[in-house]
Design an enzyme around this catalytic site. Sequence first.
Site, PDB file in Angstrom:
ATOM      1  N   SER A  57       1.028  -1.409   0.001  1.00  0.00           N
ATOM      2  CA  SER A  57      -0.075   0.021  -0.089  1.00  0.00           C
ATOM      3  C   SER A  57       0.959   1.282   0.085  1.00  0.00           C
ATOM      4  O   SER A  57       2.160   1.079   0.008  1.00  0.00           O
ATOM      5  CB  SER A  57      -0.842  -0.220   1.023  1.00  0.00           C
ATOM      6  OG  SER A  57       0.017   0.392   2.451  1.00  0.00           O
ATOM      7  N   LYS A  58       0.511   2.269   0.016  1.00  0.00           N
ATOM      8  CA  LYS A  58       0.885   3.640   0.059  1.00  0.00           C
ATOM      9  C   LYS A  58       2.017   3.685   1.158  1.00  0.00           C
ATOM     10  O   LYS A  58       3.016   4.504   1.117  1.00  0.00           O
ATOM     11  CB  LYS A  58      -0.225   4.728   0.132  1.00  0.00           C
ATOM     12  CG  LYS A  58      -0.582   5.203  -1.190  1.00  0.00           C
ATOM     13  CD  LYS A  58      -0.586   6.671  -1.285  1.00  0.00           C
ATOM     14  CE  LYS A  58      -0.351   7.196  -2.638  1.00  0.00           C
ATOM     15  NZ  LYS A  58      -0.114   8.602  -2.801  1.00  0.00           N
ATOM     16  N   ARG A  59       1.986   3.029   2.221  1.00  0.00           N
ATOM     17  CA  ARG A  59       2.662   3.240   3.442  1.00  0.00           C
ATOM     18  C   ARG A  59       4.223   2.503   2.833  1.00  0.00           C
ATOM     19  O   ARG A  59       5.139   3.087   3.512  1.00  0.00           O
ATOM     20  CB  ARG A  59       2.405   2.070   4.541  1.00  0.00           C
ATOM     21  CG  ARG A  59       1.272   2.559   5.254  1.00  0.00           C
ATOM     22  CD  ARG A  59       0.788   1.805   6.418  1.00  0.00           C
ATOM     23  NE  ARG A  59       0.464   0.704   5.907  1.00  0.00           N
ATOM     24  CZ  ARG A  59       1.135  -0.510   6.176  1.00  0.00           C
ATOM     25  NH1 ARG A  59       2.429  -0.379   7.001  1.00  0.00           N
ATOM     26  NH2 ARG A  59       0.592  -1.561   5.777  1.00  0.00           N
ATOM     27  N   HIS A  60       4.256   1.664   1.861  1.00  0.00           N
ATOM     28  CA  HIS A  60       5.411   1.120   1.311  1.00  0.00           C
ATOM     29  C   HIS A  60       6.012   2.072   0.290  1.00  0.00           C
ATOM     30  O   HIS A  60       7.262   1.773   0.063  1.00  0.00           O
ATOM     31  CB  HIS A  60       5.273  -0.257   0.785  1.00  0.00           C
ATOM     32  CG  HIS A  60       4.699  -1.219   1.787  1.00  0.00           C
ATOM     33  ND1 HIS A  60       3.293  -1.727   1.791  1.00  0.00           N
ATOM     34  CD2 HIS A  60       5.281  -1.874   2.941  1.00  0.00           C
ATOM     35  CE1 HIS A  60       3.099  -2.504   2.794  1.00  0.00           C
ATOM     36  NE2 HIS A  60       4.378  -2.653   3.388  1.00  0.00           N
TER      37      HIS A  60
END
Length: 468
Positions: A234-237
């Site tokens: 996800s965007k966190r990565h």
Amino acid sequence: MVRVRFAPSPTGNLHVGGLRTALFNWYFAKKHDGKFIIRIEDTDLERSKREYENAILEELKWAGLDYDEGVDKNGEYGPYRQSERLDIYQKYIEQLLNDGKAYYCVYEGEEIVFEGNPLPNKYKLERNADSSIVIKFKVKKDEVISFNDLIRGLIEFNTNYIEDFVILRSNRIPVYNFCVVIDDYLMKISHVIRGEDHIPNTPKQVLLYNALSFNLPEFAHLPLIVGEDRTPLSKRHGEVSISYFRKEGYLPKALLNYLSLLGWNANEQIFDFKEKFKEFDIKNVSKNPTVFDYNKLLWTNEVHLRNNHIDEVYQNFVDWCNYCKIDINSDDVYIRKVIEISRPKVRTLKELYEFSLNFFKNDFEYEEEFVNKYMSKPWFEEVIKISINKLEKLDVFEIKNIEYVLKEIASLNITSKKNVFQSIRGAVLGKLVTPGLYESIEVLGKEETIKRLKRTLNFSNNITKLNK
Ligand code: GLU
């Protein structure tokens, strides 16, 4: 006949997971001489947007995944769209109601005030202020239902764990789990290949297939894509949208090469996906989560950028410039030559552009380090004047001769050899890290090289005057 589909919901940008699903469907269709169909699943009216749909279709095209079948509406050819098929779904909803396999459910607030069929007259089917009316599918208890997954084997489930579920919302639009079954059946989809996140939906879909006496397609659920920490990507990565990778200057072939490896054991790391489909076998797709590795993607891109045919890289570069609204305003032969000499030193099209920018601009600024270390030195003007003089006399402006002349100037002991080369480099390209100097000068050509040397001389004269 193999018929597969990619069925994006146009509620956001296309992500790497979506493109991987599209790619594996495309591989499967190509491998089996089948059809690859796109179906836009836009029944979530609030979240679906035409601009997302257009962007998804455009990105699939950019990636090189053309679809084989669509609908022709007044001469406009496009993919199937669920929002244009509501009448079709209605027919099957009625069939389930008539067969006693579905029923009305009326809510007032949270409370169910009626369940059954037919709907009592006092409730109107139009949306009304104080009650909402949905249609639910009746799930028979105590049954074991199964489906075969080509990647995971037999999957069984007990219907005791599934509650009756809504098939038609109160806004009269059927839900995803319902439309998908009707469409996959009517579109004669032979294999449903999609992400693992859809496994929990499959039991409900199987129940609907059975209730409507439709034959089941084959299913294949692709492994989850995760980040380094093994949680779903996800965007966190990091960035995950295709438009990001496109803007960053990834080549479509490199991106699709890398995405192929997310779950498929393809036996090699670098290949052209347009050829590789011949070896695609869904049996070699793993069920284990697969890690998205940004560094490996970058490396894959670097290899493609360096090794793909120059015509293709040229086209990729021009497309990238258009996409980024950059006008480099040069002829194609020249652009190709610049790419040829620059690509060994860069990893993306964006880096290629930044690295080679001054080939396309003759009013560039001089890098500070060049000005301080070379241009402002007492021997600088002499080096440039001699270069102008000697290069002007060169009739055949070829790399061999250029090399000869430059080496000759370097051996005149005006300053160190390194100072001579870096001075000339900075004078023609404004910076100290460039493609090979002889190649660069050859590509610039005699006239342009001399022009640039003179411009630099002029510039350095002005600095010298200012300093006096
Ligand atoms: N529309 C669904 C999605 O975007 C795909 C459904 C399917 O492949 O069955 O996730």
